[in-house]
Write a protein that holds these residues in place. Structure first.
Motif, PDB file in Angstrom:
ATOM      1  N   LYS A  93       6.379  -3.422 -10.196  1.00  0.00           N
ATOM      2  CA  LYS A  93       5.851  -3.012  -8.673  1.00  0.00           C
ATOM      3  C   LYS A  93       6.331  -1.603  -8.398  1.00  0.00           C
ATOM      4  O   LYS A  93       5.545  -0.926  -7.587  1.00  0.00           O
ATOM      5  N   VAL A  94       7.548  -1.318  -8.722  1.00  0.00           N
ATOM      6  CA  VAL A  94       8.081  -0.220  -8.207  1.00  0.00           C
ATOM      7  C   VAL A  94       7.358   0.964  -8.699  1.00  0.00           C
ATOM      8  O   VAL A  94       6.943   2.100  -8.123  1.00  0.00           O
ATOM      9  N   PHE A  95       7.054   0.929 -10.258  1.00  0.00           N
ATOM     10  CA  PHE A  95       6.189   2.131 -10.740  1.00  0.00           C
ATOM     11  C   PHE A  95       4.781   2.294 -10.168  1.00  0.00           C
ATOM     12  O   PHE A  95       4.099   3.294 -10.080  1.00  0.00           O
ATOM     13  N   ALA A  96       4.236   1.084  -9.666  1.00  0.00           N
ATOM     14  CA  ALA A  96       2.990   0.982  -9.476  1.00  0.00           C
ATOM     15  C   ALA A  96       2.768   1.769  -7.854  1.00  0.00           C
ATOM     16  O   ALA A  96       1.959   2.485  -7.551  1.00  0.00           O
ATOM     17  N   ILE A  97       3.835   1.310  -7.104  1.00  0.00           N
ATOM     18  CA  ILE A  97       3.918   1.920  -5.676  1.00  0.00           C
ATOM     19  C   ILE A  97       4.240   3.260  -5.789  1.00  0.00           C
ATOM     20  O   ILE A  97       3.452   4.342  -5.059  1.00  0.00           O
ATOM     21  N   LEU A  98       4.942   3.980  -6.634  1.00  0.00           N
ATOM     22  CA  LEU A  98       5.352   5.433  -6.836  1.00  0.00           C
ATOM     23  C   LEU A  98       4.310   6.154  -7.218  1.00  0.00           C
ATOM     24  O   LEU A  98       4.175   7.103  -7.042  1.00  0.00           O
ATOM     25  N   ARG A  99       2.907   5.468  -8.057  1.00  0.00           N
ATOM     26  CA  ARG A  99       1.770   6.441  -8.474  1.00  0.00           C
ATOM     27  C   ARG A  99       1.410   7.013  -7.270  1.00  0.00           C
ATOM     28  O   ARG A  99       0.719   8.193  -7.395  1.00  0.00           O
ATOM     29  N   TRP A 100       1.280   6.432  -6.141  1.00  0.00           N
ATOM     30  CA  TRP A 100       0.612   7.050  -5.018  1.00  0.00           C
ATOM     31  C   TRP A 100       1.698   7.107  -3.858  1.00  0.00           C
ATOM     32  O   TRP A 100       1.298   7.824  -2.804  1.00  0.00           O
ATOM     33  N   SER A 101       2.518   6.589  -3.742  1.00  0.00           N
ATOM     34  CA  SER A 101       3.570   6.808  -2.567  1.00  0.00           C
ATOM     35  C   SER A 101       4.953   7.126  -2.930  1.00  0.00           C
ATOM     36  O   SER A 101       5.448   6.769  -4.045  1.00  0.00           O
ATOM     37  N   ALA A 102       5.441   8.287  -2.399  1.00  0.00           N
ATOM     38  CA  ALA A 102       7.117   8.601  -2.766  1.00  0.00           C
ATOM     39  C   ALA A 102       7.870   7.657  -2.171  1.00  0.00           C
ATOM     40  O   ALA A 102       7.799   7.014  -1.373  1.00  0.00           O
ATOM     41  N   LEU A 103       8.923   7.733  -2.983  1.00  0.00           N
ATOM     42  CA  LEU A 103      10.191   6.930  -2.669  1.00  0.00           C
ATOM     43  C   LEU A 103      10.751   7.577  -1.413  1.00  0.00           C
ATOM     44  O   LEU A 103      10.740   8.900  -1.022  1.00  0.00           O
ATOM     45  N   PRO A 104      11.118   6.722  -0.326  1.00  0.00           N
ATOM     46  CA  PRO A 104      11.807   7.137   0.931  1.00  0.00           C
ATOM     47  C   PRO A 104      13.011   8.169   0.430  1.00  0.00           C
ATOM     48  O   PRO A 104      13.840   7.750  -0.413  1.00  0.00           O
ATOM     49  N   GLY A 105      13.083   9.408   1.065  1.00  0.00           N
ATOM     50  CA  GLY A 105      14.196  10.075   0.629  1.00  0.00           C
ATOM     51  C   GLY A 105      13.710  11.295  -0.195  1.00  0.00           C
ATOM     52  O   GLY A 105      14.342  12.254  -0.340  1.00  0.00           O
ATOM     53  N   ALA A 106      12.580  10.943  -1.031  1.00  0.00           N
ATOM     54  CA  ALA A 106      12.199  12.016  -1.738  1.00  0.00           C
ATOM     55  C   ALA A 106      10.747  12.329  -1.654  1.00  0.00           C
ATOM     56  O   ALA A 106       9.920  13.001  -2.671  1.00  0.00           O
ATOM     57  N   SER A 107      10.092  12.141  -0.512  1.00  0.00           N
ATOM     58  CA  SER A 107       8.852  12.607  -0.205  1.00  0.00           C
ATOM     59  C   SER A 107       8.784  14.101   0.369  1.00  0.00           C
ATOM     60  O   SER A 107       9.604  14.396   1.181  1.00  0.00           O
ATOM     61  N   ARG A 108       7.827  14.949  -0.349  1.00  0.00           N
ATOM     62  CA  ARG A 108       7.973  16.467   0.049  1.00  0.00           C
ATOM     63  C   ARG A 108       7.499  16.349   1.575  1.00  0.00           C
ATOM     64  O   ARG A 108       7.891  17.552   1.981  1.00  0.00           O
ATOM     65  N   HIS A 109       6.888  15.422   1.894  1.00  0.00           N
ATOM     66  CA  HIS A 109       6.394  15.631   3.554  1.00  0.00           C
ATOM     67  C   HIS A 109       7.709  15.587   4.373  1.00  0.00           C
ATOM     68  O   HIS A 109       7.616  15.793   5.437  1.00  0.00           O
ATOM     69  N   HIS A 110       8.874  15.124   3.809  1.00  0.00           N
ATOM     70  CA  HIS A 110      10.180  15.159   4.654  1.00  0.00           C
ATOM     71  C   HIS A 110      10.516  16.644   5.250  1.00  0.00           C
ATOM     72  O   HIS A 110      11.135  16.630   6.131  1.00  0.00           O
ATOM     73  N   TRP A 111      10.193  17.412   4.334  1.00  0.00           N
ATOM     74  CA  TRP A 111      10.628  18.906   4.477  1.00  0.00           C
ATOM     75  C   TRP A 111       9.863  19.694   5.632  1.00  0.00           C
ATOM     76  O   TRP A 111      10.298  20.718   6.257  1.00  0.00           O
ATOM     77  N   GLY A 112       8.577  19.120   6.003  1.00  0.00           N
ATOM     78  CA  GLY A 112       7.743  19.893   6.841  1.00  0.00           C
ATOM     79  C   GLY A 112       7.135  21.089   6.087  1.00  0.00           C
ATOM     80  O   GLY A 112       6.418  21.812   6.814  1.00  0.00           O
ATOM     81  N   THR A 113       7.326  21.136   4.824  1.00  0.00           N
ATOM     82  CA  THR A 113       6.723  22.410   3.873  1.00  0.00           C
ATOM     83  C   THR A 113       5.286  21.825   3.204  1.00  0.00           C
ATOM     84  O   THR A 113       4.677  22.521   2.711  1.00  0.00           O
ATOM     85  N   ASP A 114       4.966  20.730   3.573  1.00  0.00           N
ATOM     86  CA  ASP A 114       3.978  19.836   2.717  1.00  0.00           C
ATOM     87  C   ASP A 114       2.882  19.093   3.478  1.00  0.00           C
ATOM     88  O   ASP A 114       3.356  18.571   4.383  1.00  0.00           O
ATOM     89  N   ILE A 115       1.650  19.449   3.243  1.00  0.00           N
ATOM     90  CA  ILE A 115       0.561  18.668   4.034  1.00  0.00           C
ATOM     91  C   ILE A 115      -0.523  18.272   3.136  1.00  0.00           C
ATOM     92  O   ILE A 115      -0.635  18.731   2.164  1.00  0.00           O
ATOM     93  N   ASP A 116      -1.524  17.525   3.612  1.00  0.00           N
ATOM     94  CA  ASP A 116      -2.299  16.975   3.231  1.00  0.00           C
ATOM     95  C   ASP A 116      -3.692  17.565   3.935  1.00  0.00           C
ATOM     96  O   ASP A 116      -3.551  17.439   5.081  1.00  0.00           O
ATOM     97  N   VAL A 117      -4.713  18.130   3.161  1.00  0.00           N
ATOM     98  CA  VAL A 117      -5.680  18.892   3.909  1.00  0.00           C
ATOM     99  C   VAL A 117      -7.089  18.310   3.633  1.00  0.00           C
ATOM    100  O   VAL A 117      -7.132  17.906   2.319  1.00  0.00           O
ATOM    101  N   TYR A 118      -8.152  18.712   4.185  1.00  0.00           N
ATOM    102  CA  TYR A 118      -9.526  18.520   3.995  1.00  0.00           C
ATOM    103  C   TYR A 118     -10.339  19.545   4.839  1.00  0.00           C
ATOM    104  O   TYR A 118      -9.859  20.117   5.880  1.00  0.00           O
ATOM    105  N   GLY A 119     -11.603  19.858   4.386  1.00  0.00           N
ATOM    106  CA  GLY A 119     -12.473  20.601   5.066  1.00  0.00           C
ATOM    107  C   GLY A 119     -13.392  19.972   5.710  1.00  0.00           C
ATOM    108  O   GLY A 119     -14.323  19.103   5.126  1.00  0.00           O
ATOM    109  N   SER A 120     -13.590  19.932   6.908  1.00  0.00           N
ATOM    110  CA  SER A 120     -14.647  18.949   7.715  1.00  0.00           C
ATOM    111  C   SER A 120     -15.971  19.640   8.060  1.00  0.00           C
ATOM    112  O   SER A 120     -16.670  18.999   8.758  1.00  0.00           O
ATOM    113  N   ALA A 121     -16.297  20.998   7.984  1.00  0.00           N
ATOM    114  CA  ALA A 121     -17.422  21.751   8.355  1.00  0.00           C
ATOM    115  C   ALA A 121     -18.742  21.045   8.187  1.00  0.00           C
ATOM    116  O   ALA A 121     -19.609  20.831   9.094  1.00  0.00           O
ATOM    117  N   HIS A 122     -18.929  20.084   6.988  1.00  0.00           N
ATOM    118  CA  HIS A 122     -20.157  19.572   6.983  1.00  0.00           C
ATOM    119  C   HIS A 122     -20.012  17.982   6.712  1.00  0.00           C
ATOM    120  O   HIS A 122     -20.699  17.221   6.014  1.00  0.00           O
TER     121      HIS A 122
END
Length: 226
Positions: A93-122
């Motif tokens: 279960k732990v490793f299945a969750i980790l495949r797509w979700s970071a462990l609390p405290g270990a997410s790069r999103h915690h730092w404010g340096t990381d973003i998920d982006v997409y392009g919406s023009a079309h």
């Protein structure tokens, strides 16, 4: 010199963040101008860069983790399909969750340096974003944008990079995930296993003992990506 605190690394310190409503994001203040420059480059190429996710606090990541561990939120397999976690051992279960979700405290999103982006023009404005590989490849709605982004990064026109561009047996590939190198590489080096363990030991984390028992492997496979 880049300032950091243990609390910033763990998603517990938001003092370095700034909010930018036009892109609907909260990011580290030193990353805002480079992000705006990337958005301008995208616009010149005919794309509207949008941010699907930016800063994420420790508490938010903890909620995501616990809900997945409790079966209240989907856990995905390698192809992005939901699986029944009740059929898995606690370790699996732990490793299945980790495949797509970071462990609390270990997410790069915690730092404010990381973003998920997409392009919406079309894209149809009614389209529901999923953040899947299928959206970024072939004739997917954001494939053209990601091809442009790949060229942009390869040409060195920005200081962003994709930490999860390749499958290394840890986090599944996420071409939409961008990291601002001048800050993120510093913060990544400072996030030690000891610091993470200390935080998790005092956290109401589902599957906590399993996580702690396997933290060496988790740290090397899912956290040390730079």
């Amino acid at each position: 010199m880049t300032d950091w605190t243990p609390e910033l690394l763990l998603g517990l310190d938001e003092r370095a963040l700034v909010e930018y409503p036009i892109l609907a994001c909260r990011v580290h203040r030193q990353m805002l101008d480079p992000l705006l420059f990337l958005a301008e480059r995208a616009a010149c190429a005919g794309f509207i860069l949008k941010v699907a996710s930016s800063y994420r606090s420790f508490d938010r990541q903890l909620l995501i983790w616990n809900n997945k561990a409790r079966g209240l939120r989907p856990v995905l397999n390698d192809t992005g399909e939901a699986i029944d976690i009740n059929t898995l051992s606690a370790r699996d279960k732990v490793f299945a969750i980790l495949r797509w979700s970071a462990l609390p405290g270990a997410s790069r999103h915690h730092w404010g340096t990381d973003i998920d982006v997409y392009g919406s023009a079309h894209t149809d404005p009614e389209y529901q974003l999923q953040l899947t590989l299928a959206e970024t490849q072939g004739d997917g709605p954001f494939a053209e944008f990601h091809r442009w982004l790949s060229d942009e990064l390869a040409q060195g026109n920005s200081d962003f990079f994709r930490p999860y561009a390749q499958d290394r047996g840890g986090i599944a590939p996420e071409p939409w995930h961008l990291s601002y190198a001048p800050l993120a590489t510093v913060f990544s080096r400072q996030l030690t296993q000891e610091l993470l363990r200390e935080q998790l030991e005092q956290t109401d984390l589902e599957l906590k003992q399993v996580v702690l028992d396997n933290l060496d492997e988790i740290y090397s496979r899912f956290i040390c990506v730079d």
